[in-house]
Design a protein around this motif. Structure first.
Motif, PDB file in Angstrom:
ATOM      1  N   UNK A 464       0.832  -1.216   0.000  1.00  0.00           N
ATOM      2  CA  UNK A 464       0.000   0.000   0.000  1.00  0.00           C
ATOM      3  C   UNK A 464       0.860   1.257   0.000  1.00  0.00           C
ATOM      4  N   UNK A 465       1.943   1.218   0.745  1.00  0.00           N
ATOM      5  CA  UNK A 465       2.822   2.388   0.807  1.00  0.00           C
ATOM      6  C   UNK A 465       3.498   2.617  -0.543  1.00  0.00           C
ATOM      7  N   UNK A 466       3.933   1.545  -1.179  1.00  0.00           N
ATOM      8  CA  UNK A 466       4.486   1.686  -2.527  1.00  0.00           C
ATOM      9  C   UNK A 466       3.449   2.252  -3.480  1.00  0.00           C
ATOM     10  N   UNK A 467       2.194   1.817  -3.314  1.00  0.00           N
ATOM     11  CA  UNK A 467       1.111   2.347  -4.147  1.00  0.00           C
ATOM     12  C   UNK A 467       0.894   3.828  -3.909  1.00  0.00           C
ATOM     13  N   UNK A 468       1.010   4.247  -2.641  1.00  0.00           N
ATOM     14  CA  UNK A 468       0.869   5.660  -2.272  1.00  0.00           C
ATOM     15  C   UNK A 468       1.937   6.507  -2.973  1.00  0.00           C
ATOM     16  N   UNK A 487       4.816  19.413  -0.648  1.00  0.00           N
ATOM     17  CA  UNK A 487       4.033  18.192  -0.890  1.00  0.00           C
ATOM     18  C   UNK A 487       4.967  16.990  -1.104  1.00  0.00           C
ATOM     19  N   UNK A 488       6.062  17.212  -1.834  1.00  0.00           N
ATOM     20  CA  UNK A 488       7.035  16.130  -2.026  1.00  0.00           C
ATOM     21  C   UNK A 488       7.620  15.690  -0.679  1.00  0.00           C
ATOM     22  N   UNK A 489       7.988  16.658   0.154  1.00  0.00           N
ATOM     23  CA  UNK A 489       8.534  16.332   1.482  1.00  0.00           C
ATOM     24  C   UNK A 489       7.503  15.582   2.331  1.00  0.00           C
ATOM     25  N   UNK A 490       6.241  15.971   2.214  1.00  0.00           N
ATOM     26  CA  UNK A 490       5.175  15.316   2.988  1.00  0.00           C
ATOM     27  C   UNK A 490       5.013  13.862   2.549  1.00  0.00           C
ATOM     28  N   UNK A 491       5.047  13.639   1.251  1.00  0.00           N
ATOM     29  CA  UNK A 491       4.947  12.267   0.729  1.00  0.00           C
ATOM     30  C   UNK A 491       6.093  11.411   1.274  1.00  0.00           C
ATOM     31  N   UNK A 492       7.303  11.956   1.201  1.00  0.00           N
ATOM     32  CA  UNK A 492       8.475  11.195   1.668  1.00  0.00           C
ATOM     33  C   UNK A 492       8.428  11.008   3.182  1.00  0.00           C
ATOM     34  N   UNK A 494       5.785  10.697   5.065  1.00  0.00           N
ATOM     35  CA  UNK A 494       4.808   9.632   5.352  1.00  0.00           C
ATOM     36  C   UNK A 494       5.401   8.263   5.012  1.00  0.00           C
ATOM     37  N   UNK A 495       6.079   8.174   3.877  1.00  0.00           N
ATOM     38  CA  UNK A 495       6.672   6.900   3.477  1.00  0.00           C
ATOM     39  C   UNK A 495       7.741   6.453   4.469  1.00  0.00           C
ATOM     40  N   UNK A 496       8.548   7.398   4.956  1.00  0.00           N
ATOM     41  CA  UNK A 496       9.585   7.051   5.936  1.00  0.00           C
ATOM     42  C   UNK A 496       8.965   6.646   7.266  1.00  0.00           C
ATOM     43  N   UNK A 497       7.874   7.291   7.644  1.00  0.00           N
ATOM     44  CA  UNK A 497       7.174   6.890   8.868  1.00  0.00           C
ATOM     45  C   UNK A 497       6.648   5.458   8.738  1.00  0.00           C
TER      46      UNK A 497
END
Length: 582
Positions: A464-468, A487-492, A494-497
């Protein structure tokens, strides 16, 4: 009226059984303890993949409990007495102790190589174990539970066990002769008559049934629990617990009778008490004991062992966790078939953590599991190299994370609720819910020893995270534009979390990979416990201790993809190296 001595024994065992269900609730919560054991492995042959599986299952539980703040004791080791060992040493023209030492070292080396974090590696040839067995025997003898008698019946040397008529069948051996075999193991049996010591096993049948019926978690999974109950519906004859010294020299002599040797299974089972500190200072660990065993030794652990313990006036194990076997091509591993999987060789080819992950991801306690190299390669490439490793590599790459830090989260761009103005979509919130609930799901599966289900849940969230990340294509965003950079930083972020949660939850399964992942994220050792799992605190308006923190410097791939051609070449080299050493 005076109560007969044996009746008093029965009544005392009934008290033990009634108290059994309350043991766990009496554990001091300020000093939580967890004691888990593997079987001790018989040293008549080198370790195979089934041995490693037992050890990895127990090791995973021990590591998980440590993450939960428990003080743990975890034991494994080798069973070194009995007729099979005596015969194997004779065949090898070696002294029995030297023979045992050489094979025991192979098990110890395998477990050290495969990150088995046992706190005690016991050998039944140790003096501390001799003392425990002698004391345990005397405790049973003093209570009138051991008597001398003549035993006559079918005996299986490979199983070290006398069998009833219902357990024996007819077969034809390789030379075409009609023989009798054990219906359970398939091993050849012979008729034997000898004078030895007997344990009053028959008198414990009612108490064993009470224990099982009153403790649904005594034997897990459920169908193994029911199997033991079914066995107890039949007569339970007294058990021969010694062998004549003239036939079996390699073992512990019966106290006070040097012409008899203690039955290898009574000897071996006491190892768990030896590790706990028996006969002194064993209570604190023995009251929280759990066993991990293979299904082939269920009867010894779920009938003989509890009866011995009841007879000695000791608490019964909290739970006996049973797992099924590993087969190759649908057949049981055996030297004659040439299908024995060498776990040390495969761990070298697929890495230690790769082998651990495969066994725990594919191993199902209820049913036998089939091993193939293709399965290993396919699973590890898909879930460790591509899915988990790919996610980490993508989100820590300089192209997406030029500052090499845990980037900032922007609440305005990812608000608590999905709105038309937010850049997040419904699928993103569904992913956050899944990851937020993941620790609870994994905790339940770890507690039930359904590790394969825990790994299935983690793997689903990783997808799911890869899909995100794929859905929002952060690599296409323009970092020169303030909102797009946020927005790019927010995506990354969330993925790192998400990756931090996965790395923490996977520590009991793949300790080296988890350490590498968490170190890359800059997560300190003190931040890797179960209590530190708080997921995405910035989403809930709280501070995140990782935000702005520098990432680790290690840029190595988390798990290298396995290419079939390279694997085959490496396997050949490993086999050739092993032959040279032999």
């Amino acid at each position: 009226m005076k109560i007969p001595f044996l009746l008093r024994v029965v009544r005392s065992t009934q008290k033990i059984i009634r108290a059994q269900s309350h043991i766990s609730s009496n554990v001091n919560q300020d000093e939580k303890k967890f004691f888990i054991t593997t079987p001790i492995f018989y040293v008549n042959a080198s370790p195979h993949i089934g041995h490693l599986y037992s050890a990895v299952v127990a090791d995973c539980q021990s590591r998980y409990k440590q993450l939960r703040g428990f003080q743990t004791k975890f034991s494994t080791g080798t069973d070194e007495h009995g007729l099979k060992i005596q015969q194997a040493a004779e065949a090898a023209s070696e002294d029995p102790l030297l023979f045992c030492t050489n094979v025991s070292q192979k098990f110890k080396h395998l477990f050290n190589t495969c990150s088995i974090s046992c706190t005690d590696y016991i050998r039944t040839t140790e003096q501390r174990h001799y003392a425990s067995v002698e004391h345990f025997w005397s405790a049973l003898k003093d209570k009138g539970l051991i008597y001398k008698g003549t035993y006559e019946g079918w005996y299986s040397t490979p199983d070290e066990s006398f069998l009833t008529a219902s357990q024996v069948g007819d077969a034809v051996d390789s030379s075409g002769e009609n023989v009798k075999i054990s219906l359970e193991s398939g091993h050849k049996v012979e008729w034997m008559k000898e004078e030895n010591y007997m344990f009053r096993l028959s008198m414990f049948r009612p108490q064993l049934l009470d224990w099982l019926k009153g403790n649904p978690n005594a034997v897990r999974p459920e169908h193994f629990h029911q199997a033991v109950v079914q066995w107890l519906q039949e007569d339970l004859p007294d058990l021969s617990v010694s062998r004549q010294k003239s036939r079996l020299q390699w073992g512990i002599p019966v106290p006070g009778d040097p012409d008899q040797t203690i039955y290898v299974w009574l000897d071996a089972l006491v190892n768990y008490l030896t590790v706990a500190g028996y006969p002194k200072n064993h209570q604190q660990w023995w009251s929280v004991a759990r066993h991990v065993i293979g299904k082939d030794i269920l009867k010894f652990h779920a009938i003989y062992w509890p009866a011995f313990l009841l007879g000695a006036g000791l608490p019964l194990p909290h739970t006996i966790h049973v797992h099924s076997h590993w087969t190759v091509g649908g057949k049981k591993m055996s030297k004659s078939l040439g299908n024995v999987v060498d776990p040390l060789e495969r761990s070298s080819v697929y890495t230690t953590d790769g082998m651990r992950y495969f066994l725990l991801r594919q191993g199902v306690p209820d049913t036998d599991c089939d091993y193939t190299d293709d399965k290993v390669i396919k699973l590890l490439n898909a879930e460790l190299a591509d899915s988990l490793g790919g996610l980490l590599n993508r989100c820590t790459a300089p192209a997406l994370n030029p500052a090499q830090v845990y980037p900032l989260f922007c609440p305005a761009l990812f608000p608590v609720e999905c709105t038309k103005q937010s850049r997040a979509v419904d699928e993103d919130y569904q992913m956050l819910d899944a990851v937020r609930n993941l620790s609870t799901t994994v905790e339940q599966y770890y507690e039930d020893m359904h590790v394969y289900k825990a790994l299935e849940a983690v793997s689903a969230c990783v997808r799911q995270t890869n899909g995100f990340v794929q859905r929002h294509t952060p690599w296409k965003l323009n970092r020169l534009d303030t909102e797009e950079r946020l927005w790019q930083d927010t995506i990354i972020h969330i993925a790192l979390e998400c990756l931090r949660i996965y790395g923490t939850l996977l520590q009991p399964v793949v300790p080296q990979i988890s350490n590498k992942l968490l170190s890359k994220l800059g997560v300190k050792q003190s931040e890797r416990s179960w209590t530190a799992l708080h997921f995405l605190p910035r989403f809930h308006g709280m501070d995140c201790p990782f935000e702005g923190r520098a990432l680790g410097a290690d840029n190595d791939v988390l798990f290298n993809r396995l290419e079939r051609r390279n694997v085959k070449q490496k396997t050949k080299k490993e086999k050739a190296s092993k032959k040279n050493l032999e």
